[in-house]
Design an enzyme around this catalytic site. Sequence first.
Site, PDB file in Angstrom:
ATOM      1  N   GLU A   1     -25.602 -28.705  44.768  1.00  0.00           N
ATOM      2  CA  GLU A   1     -26.417 -28.914  43.575  1.00  0.00           C
ATOM      3  C   GLU A   1     -26.824 -27.569  42.981  1.00  0.00           C
ATOM      4  O   GLU A   1     -26.769 -26.527  43.660  1.00  0.00           O
ATOM      5  CB  GLU A   1     -27.655 -29.738  43.905  1.00  0.00           C
ATOM      6  CG  GLU A   1     -28.625 -29.042  44.841  1.00  0.00           C
ATOM      7  CD  GLU A   1     -29.994 -29.697  44.849  1.00  0.00           C
ATOM      8  OE1 GLU A   1     -30.701 -29.548  43.839  1.00  0.00           O
ATOM      9  OE2 GLU A   1     -30.349 -30.322  45.853  1.00  0.00           O
TER      10      GLU A   1
ATOM     11  N   LYS B   1     -33.539 -29.591  33.905  1.00  0.00           N
ATOM     12  CA  LYS B   1     -33.349 -30.236  35.206  1.00  0.00           C
ATOM     13  C   LYS B   1     -32.816 -31.636  34.936  1.00  0.00           C
ATOM     14  O   LYS B   1     -33.501 -32.460  34.324  1.00  0.00           O
ATOM     15  CB  LYS B   1     -34.678 -30.283  35.959  1.00  0.00           C
ATOM     16  CG  LYS B   1     -34.593 -30.813  37.375  1.00  0.00           C
ATOM     17  CD  LYS B   1     -35.963 -30.706  38.045  1.00  0.00           C
ATOM     18  CE  LYS B   1     -35.928 -31.176  39.479  1.00  0.00           C
ATOM     19  NZ  LYS B   1     -37.255 -31.050  40.128  1.00  0.00           N
TER      20      LYS B   1
ATOM     21  N   LYS C   1     -38.241 -34.829  51.307  1.00  0.00           N
ATOM     22  CA  LYS C   1     -39.339 -33.872  51.193  1.00  0.00           C
ATOM     23  C   LYS C   1     -40.597 -34.445  51.835  1.00  0.00           C
ATOM     24  O   LYS C   1     -40.963 -35.595  51.608  1.00  0.00           O
ATOM     25  CB  LYS C   1     -39.579 -33.522  49.723  1.00  0.00           C
ATOM     26  CG  LYS C   1     -38.372 -32.819  49.082  1.00  0.00           C
ATOM     27  CD  LYS C   1     -38.618 -32.553  47.619  1.00  0.00           C
ATOM     28  CE  LYS C   1     -37.454 -31.794  46.999  1.00  0.00           C
ATOM     29  NZ  LYS C   1     -36.212 -32.611  46.922  1.00  0.00           N
TER      30      LYS C   1
ATOM     31  N   VAL D   1     -30.053 -34.039  42.921  1.00  0.00           N
ATOM     32  CA  VAL D   1     -29.242 -34.777  43.883  1.00  0.00           C
ATOM     33  C   VAL D   1     -28.470 -35.897  43.200  1.00  0.00           C
ATOM     34  O   VAL D   1     -27.261 -36.057  43.394  1.00  0.00           O
ATOM     35  CB  VAL D   1     -30.124 -35.339  45.018  1.00  0.00           C
ATOM     36  CG1 VAL D   1     -29.356 -36.370  45.847  1.00  0.00           C
ATOM     37  CG2 VAL D   1     -30.605 -34.214  45.922  1.00  0.00           C
TER      38      VAL D   1
ATOM     39  N   ASP E   1     -43.778 -44.829  41.625  1.00  0.00           N
ATOM     40  CA  ASP E   1     -42.999 -43.591  41.482  1.00  0.00           C
ATOM     41  C   ASP E   1     -41.991 -43.485  42.617  1.00  0.00           C
ATOM     42  O   ASP E   1     -42.363 -43.295  43.778  1.00  0.00           O
ATOM     43  CB  ASP E   1     -43.945 -42.386  41.486  1.00  0.00           C
ATOM     44  CG  ASP E   1     -43.258 -41.109  41.028  1.00  0.00           C
ATOM     45  OD1 ASP E   1     -42.027 -41.120  40.849  1.00  0.00           O
ATOM     46  OD2 ASP E   1     -43.966 -40.092  40.856  1.00  0.00           O
TER      47      ASP E   1
ATOM     48  N   SER F   1     -37.964 -41.788  43.458  1.00  0.00           N
ATOM     49  CA  SER F   1     -36.896 -40.921  42.980  1.00  0.00           C
ATOM     50  C   SER F   1     -35.654 -41.718  42.591  1.00  0.00           C
ATOM     51  O   SER F   1     -35.283 -42.692  43.255  1.00  0.00           O
ATOM     52  CB  SER F   1     -36.523 -39.909  44.070  1.00  0.00           C
ATOM     53  OG  SER F   1     -35.353 -39.204  43.715  1.00  0.00           O
ATOM     54  N   ALA F   2     -35.008 -41.257  41.531  1.00  0.00           N
ATOM     55  CA  ALA F   2     -33.742 -41.862  41.111  1.00  0.00           C
ATOM     56  C   ALA F   2     -32.629 -41.617  42.122  1.00  0.00           C
ATOM     57  O   ALA F   2     -31.583 -42.270  42.062  1.00  0.00           O
ATOM     58  CB  ALA F   2     -33.336 -41.312  39.747  1.00  0.00           C
ATOM     59  N   ASP F   3     -32.849 -40.666  43.049  1.00  0.00           N
ATOM     60  CA  ASP F   3     -31.828 -40.400  44.076  1.00  0.00           C
ATOM     61  C   ASP F   3     -31.452 -41.674  44.816  1.00  0.00           C
ATOM     62  O   ASP F   3     -30.274 -41.921  45.097  1.00  0.00           O
ATOM     63  CB  ASP F   3     -32.352 -39.395  45.107  1.00  0.00           C
ATOM     64  CG  ASP F   3     -32.579 -38.006  44.541  1.00  0.00           C
ATOM     65  OD1 ASP F   3     -32.251 -37.784  43.359  1.00  0.00           O
ATOM     66  OD2 ASP F   3     -33.095 -37.151  45.283  1.00  0.00           O
TER      67      ASP F   3
END
Length: 301
Positions: free
Chosen positions: A22, A83, A156, A103, A135, A137-139
């Site tokens: 990435e 980003k 994380k 990612v 909330d 992550s789109a990952d």
Amino acid sequence: MLVVSEEVREAIDAARPVVALESTIIAHGLPRPRNLEVARELEETVRREGAVPATVAVLDGQPRVGLDEGHLERVANEDGVRKLGHRDLPLAVAAGASGATTVSATARLAALAGIRVFATGGLGGVHREWTLTQDESADLGLLARTRITVVCAGVKSILDVPATLQRLETLGVAVAGFGTDRFPGFYLSDSGHPVDWTLDSPEQVAAVMRAQDELAAPDSALIVANPVPEAEQLDPGLHARVLSDALRACAERGVTGQAVTPFLLDHLVRHTDGASLSANLAAVRGNVRLAARIATAWTKG
């Protein structure tokens, strides 16, 4: 529309090992000029292991898989590099924008290019207080529908780790610890949570990848959770204390949404005197080495 470098394309066509990398860590994760030095170092690490690096980014509206030196310098040094998650890719292409890939965007573009192995630091996941903020992550959603092997140091530690593991299970994304039955915590070797499966060699990972194909399994990722060595992890006591302070400061200042993660990560770097950044880089280096070895085992199959 997708531009694959000649080196990467030749390696894919010849069934030689390739590792996707990435670019967010270059543009947004490290200060200049350290960011460019690390970008070069990670690519060289892949090469030393006998594989071809394929750093991914979008430049002037062109998604690129495999960057030359000039491209790396642009990502590292150009102001205004955005980003980009996978949802942003069509917008960036249409607008002719330049952006570093997260990612989800890296996994998407790497899979489109025919790359099967991707190395990163830590995944995104379910955020703390998800029941209030929704909330996530789109990952996670992207990895649930993309056939790629992601070598990472867990998620994380600022996130809700057990909720993230539960969400990955719900989405049908396979997770295995590499040489451990514990899920790593990004800066920490052990997040405090177990994993159901352990893989002990690159060859075992490659065997799982082949089984995914032979079983015609749904197109979802294989997450290989590779812990940072204990000698290079952030001191767990320091991590717990500083993270607690960071979460309290975040709440007191009313930081919400996409601003939460960079706020917490910056707080950790500043209040650990850079030790969290050192642990982050140690994790990334280890993940890149392992990914190159997995890619080599995969192509030998």
